[in-house]
Write a protein that holds these residues in place. Structure first.
Motif, PDB file in Angstrom:
ATOM      1  N   CYS A 171       0.854  -1.189   0.000  1.00 34.84           N
ATOM      2  CA  CYS A 171       0.000   0.000   0.000  1.00 34.84           C
ATOM      3  C   CYS A 171       0.891   1.240   0.000  1.00 34.84           C
ATOM      4  O   CYS A 171       1.943   1.250   0.627  1.00 34.84           O
ATOM      5  CB  CYS A 171      -0.897  -0.002   1.238  1.00 34.84           C
ATOM      6  SG  CYS A 171      -1.915   1.480   1.360  1.00 34.84           S
ATOM      7  N   CYS A 208       0.187   2.705   3.731  1.00 31.63           N
ATOM      8  CA  CYS A 208       0.420   1.875   4.908  1.00 31.63           C
ATOM      9  C   CYS A 208       1.543   0.885   4.603  1.00 31.63           C
ATOM     10  O   CYS A 208       1.753   0.533   3.454  1.00 31.63           O
ATOM     11  CB  CYS A 208      -0.839   1.071   5.276  1.00 31.63           C
ATOM     12  SG  CYS A 208      -2.360   2.003   5.183  1.00 31.63           S
ATOM     13  N   TYR A 219      -7.173   1.812   0.158  1.00 30.30           N
ATOM     14  CA  TYR A 219      -6.478   2.136  -1.098  1.00 30.30           C
ATOM     15  C   TYR A 219      -6.553   0.949  -2.045  1.00 30.30           C
ATOM     16  O   TYR A 219      -6.426  -0.206  -1.629  1.00 30.30           O
ATOM     17  CB  TYR A 219      -5.017   2.463  -0.780  1.00 30.30           C
ATOM     18  CG  TYR A 219      -4.087   2.505  -1.974  1.00 30.30           C
ATOM     19  CD1 TYR A 219      -3.979   3.645  -2.765  1.00 30.30           C
ATOM     20  CD2 TYR A 219      -3.323   1.377  -2.324  1.00 30.30           C
ATOM     21  CE1 TYR A 219      -3.139   3.672  -3.865  1.00 30.30           C
ATOM     22  CE2 TYR A 219      -2.474   1.398  -3.423  1.00 30.30           C
ATOM     23  CZ  TYR A 219      -2.386   2.552  -4.191  1.00 30.30           C
ATOM     24  OH  TYR A 219      -1.554   2.570  -5.280  1.00 30.30           O
TER      25      TYR A 219
HETATM   26 ZN   LIG Z   1      -3.324   1.298   3.183  1.00 25.16          ZN
END
Ligand SMILES: [Zn+2]
Ligand SMILES: [Zn+2]
Length: 819
Positions: free
Chosen positions: A536, A539, A559
């Protein structure tokens, strides 16, 4: 008369109470627990709750004056305020946080509050004052109004009383109430069609059914009987199918033949009875009840350890009945997801109108009504039973006699975000102590903490191990998938035994539940050449592949992105999928069982309005043959036609990096096993694993809770974890990794001065979420040190930390007793 000062709680996240002055004309109206209107900061107004009335004159500044007193009688009791204070001290949060969590929105007015018309309001018979009429008129043309706008319309500064009155009359709703997914629950009902009144038509159709469609005939016969028992002959579809043992396909045929009609309608409140003649308890239940009653004579808290299907609820009902006969109120707590219509009806049968239900699926208005009913209860002697989820510990009880916390091991009793991060079970015990009330915790798989308290004599322990006469415990079998994989006998993710058993059960008209604790299709995509894994962008976590949507998605921030054609790192096109989630299982099952109906129950499939209910409903009415799901399938669901539960991979539960992983997997595996085989037949459970000799699995197979407890307590003691040590987790969030790390180090150093056993800071498994960098600190301290000393030490460590520049711009979450 001299000026007079009060201390109030303002619903803002600041660590203090606020002092206001009260003008002479309002002094006789002010009292603890009433709401007062106060100016706050820059032109804001809040309804604040009076906390103290004999406050000293503030020094060094001029306290502002309150504007008005909103209530004639207090809306928050002194006992509630004591509970709020305990929460604030124990869970280290702000008084305003507790107020936010505790009060229903309708009691939390501020100048920013927006109101709308209640679509269900019956305006024509409502009595409106002139002011109220003006507001309602305006709402007809502009949908929503803030309190500021209303004050322009009425050309008056203080409009809170008007708004309060409209909310109380249910004519308007405050916007906070209108939850995204809120919908009045609709239920399918079945009615005989108008044509069935024609005897000739009926005779002809029945003759045909008798010859060609015996199943449909069964439904019709059942329908003819049941329609007498329901108002206007409207029979709930669910009950009709259950009683006739038939499915919805057969029912649809009858609709096509013009014999029946199906329609959606608001659930009918059935005739509320106050049924005094109780079912008789079986010997084991009676024994447990006696034991509990005896237990309460010496201890205030007890734990009922009762296996699935042992009939704990009947025991609870007896206890509640007794409590209410003494004129006292009772609180029955359940995890949100277990609070089903079925449960509500069951209690309604016994307690009729004395039952109040309180949970987050209700509109705030309904919640405010429950609140008021309880407040008014102080003037009557009619005791109420409140059935509710977590937040019902905040209700204004005045004469509480008993608290039941069912499924006490459930982690959903703990609130995680926002603060207060309270545990409803533990808070309920404190609440009960304010009334000197009894508390009974119940579970088939008690939490380590509660069982430990029972072992050490803090709680008494009652056991209920005999199941209802016709229900045998499921047989649990382990399958070694490591061996089968080596011998190339696995069929994709299924062992031959699982496939074969599924086939057998479904041939007998039974249903199957499969459990896999990962959603999506494949949890990891990896380049076979260079080992690159897509992550991601917001993250620090690998993206999960979703086949149907053909995207990669982040489970932390949502996402999503396309799957690349080739590896962005080395250019190779050999991108492979590893692992499997519920979506993949669903897909593959369709290959093995092309003629079966398969449904999936997880966070992804239940996003839409009512989709959770739909999926459950289809499975309950046997339209679906196989239900694949995450832990959602383990919670509060009773399906009496399920004879087989398959767990596809027990290892990813057991190997989860958390000190509670063993406890959670043991509980989850036993709970999911409990879904198999309810009546007349022994259910089957098949657990697939790479490591069949793992002790946890042995305990599960033998259904040996006590061996599990001994094993787990020894581990906890050795590594300084609860119940021997108290944990407080502190999470720091910042925009940059370096500044977050620096702040975390400083805070850990301050904490270590008081708590040498402080661990960290460490970067958690997912160290960045939504572009916030995370660091965690774990404070462990011995239970020998008193709570108040611990809190005081922690508070001074935080104060020192906040003095430093390094703490600026860093968010700190404190989670006491994390689960
Ligand atoms: Zn994420
Ligand atoms: Zn590559």
């Amino acid at each position: 008369m001299a000026n007079f000062f009060i201390e109030v709680i303002v619903p803002v996240p600041l660590p203090k109470l606020f002092t206001y002055s009260v003008g002479e004309e309002l002094q006789h109206q002010v009292s603890i627990g009433k709401r007062v209107l106060v100016p706050f900061g820059n032109q804001k107004l809040y309804a604040a709750v009076v906390y103290g009335t004999d406050t000293a004159t503030p020094e060094g500044y001029n306290a502002k004056s309150i504007i008005s007193v909103l209530d004639e009688v207090p809306v928050v009791t002194e006992k509630q305020l004591s509970l709020w204070k305990w929460i604030q001290n124990y869970y280290l949060c702000n008084p305003g946080d507790v107020m936010q969590a505790a009060l229903p929105a309708a009691l939390k007015l501020s100048s920013e509050t927006k109101i709308i018309l209640n679509p269900e309001a019956e305006l024509h018979n409502a009595m409106l004052t002139d002011d109220e009429f003006l507001v309602v008129e305006a709402l007809h043309s502009v949908k929503s109004l803030t309190l500021k706008e209303i004050s322009k319309i009425l050309d008056r500064k203080h409009v809170f009383p008007v708004v309060k009155s409209l909310l109380r009359k249910n004519i308007t709703l405050s916007v906070e109430d209108v939850k995204e997914d809120f919908k009045i629950p609709l239920v399918h009902y079945v009615k005989l069609s108008a044509k069935t009144e024609d005897a000739g038509f009926m005779k002809k159709e029945f003759d045909k059914l008798e010859k060609k469609a015996p199943r449909q005939l069964d439904i019709m016969m059942q329908m003819m009987m049941m329609c007498q028992q329901f108002p206007e002959g409207k029979v709930p579809q669910r009950e009709l199918l259950k009683k006739s043992g038939s499915n919805s396909a057969a029912l649809q045929q009858l609709v096509k033949k013009n014999l029946l009609e199906i329609f959606l309608e608001k659930e009918i409140e059935r005739v509320k009875t106050n049924n005094e003649d109780f079912f008789t308890l079986n010997a084991a239940q009676q024994q447990a009840l006696n034991h509990i009653q005896e237990g309460f004579s010496s201890k205030k808290v007890g734990l009922l350890h009762g296996v699935t299907s042992s009939g704990k609820t009947e025991v609870y009902i007896r206890l509640i009945d007794e409590c209410m006969k003494k004129g006292k109120q009772a609180l029955y707590l359940l995890p949100e997801i277990a609070l089903t219509t079925q449960m509500i009806h069951r209690l309604e049968k016994h307690f009729g109108e004395r039952l109040l239900v309180y949970h987050s699926r209700f509109t705030d208005n309904e919640r405010a009504t429950t609140w008021t009913k309880l407040l008014d209860a102080s003037t009557t002697d009619k005791p109420f039973l409140v059935l509710g989820a977590r937040s019902s510990v905040f209700l204004p009880f005045n004469n509480l006699g008993l608290v039941i916390v069912d499924e006490e091991h459930e982690t959903s009793y703990k609130q995680f975000d926002p603060a207060p991060r309270y545990h409803a079970r533990d808070t309920a015990i404190v609440l009960a102590s304010l009334f000197d009330a009894d508390v009974l915790l119940g579970s088939a798989t008690p939490s380590i903490e509660s069982y430990y308290n029972a072992l050490t004599g803090k709680y008494f322990l009652a056991e209920l191990f005999a199941r209802h006469a016709d229900i045998a415990p499921p047989s649990i079998q382990l399958v070694n998938i490591k061996e089968l994989t080596l011998r190339r006998q696995m069929k994709s993710h299924f062992s031959p035994l699982l496939i074969q058993s599924m086939q057998e059960e479904m041939n007998n008209g039974k249903q199957v539940i499969l459990f896999q604790n990962r959603r999506g299709y494949a949890p990891v995509i990896q380049c076979h050449h260079c080992n690159w894994i897509p992550h991601c962008t917001n993250c620090d976590v690998a993206l999960t592949y979703y086949k149907r949507a053909d995207i990669l998605r982040c489970h932390y921030c949502g996402y999503s992105t396309q799957i690349p054609k080739k590896c962005p790192s080395c250019g190779d096109t050999d991108l492979r999928q590893y692992g499997f989630g519920t979506e993949k299982i669903e897909d593959e099952l369709q290959i093995f069982f092309p003629d079966k109906k398969i449904a999936r129950l997880d966070l992804d499939s239940t996003r839409g309005k009512n989709s959770y209910k739909e999926i459950i409903y289809r499975f309950e009415t046997r339209e679906t043959d196989i239900l694949v799901g995450t832990q959602m399938v383990t919670k509060g669901l009773d399906f009496d036609n399920v004879s087989l539960v398959g767990i596809l991979n027990a290892d990813n539960l057991i190997n989860f990096p958390d000190f509670r992983a063993f406890e959670r997997s043991f509980q989850m595996l036993l709970q999911v096993s409990g879904r198999a085989g309810r009546k007349d037949k022994q259910g089957k459970v098949i657990i697939q694993t790479y490591n069949p000799s793992h002790s946890i699995l042995e305990f599960v197979v033998n259904n040996d809770y006590k061996a599990f407890i001994d094993f787990e307590l020894a581990e906890r003691q050795k590594f300084h974890y609860p119940p021997y040590y108290r944990l407080t987790e502190i999470i720091l969030k910042g925009r940059q990794a370096e500044t977050t790390e620096a702040a975390a180090r400083l805070l850990a150093a301050e904490l270590r001065k008081y708590f040498p056993d402080t661990m960290g800071p460490v970067a958690p498994v997912v160290a960045r979420i939504k572009n916030f960098y995370l660091r965690t600190i774990m404070v462990k301290n011995s239970k020998k040190i008193s709570n108040s000393r611990t809190r005081a030490a922690m508070q001074s460590a935080f104060e020192k930390y906040r003095l430093s520049e390094k703490s600026k711009g860093i968010l700190v979450h404190i989670d006491v007793d994390p689960v």
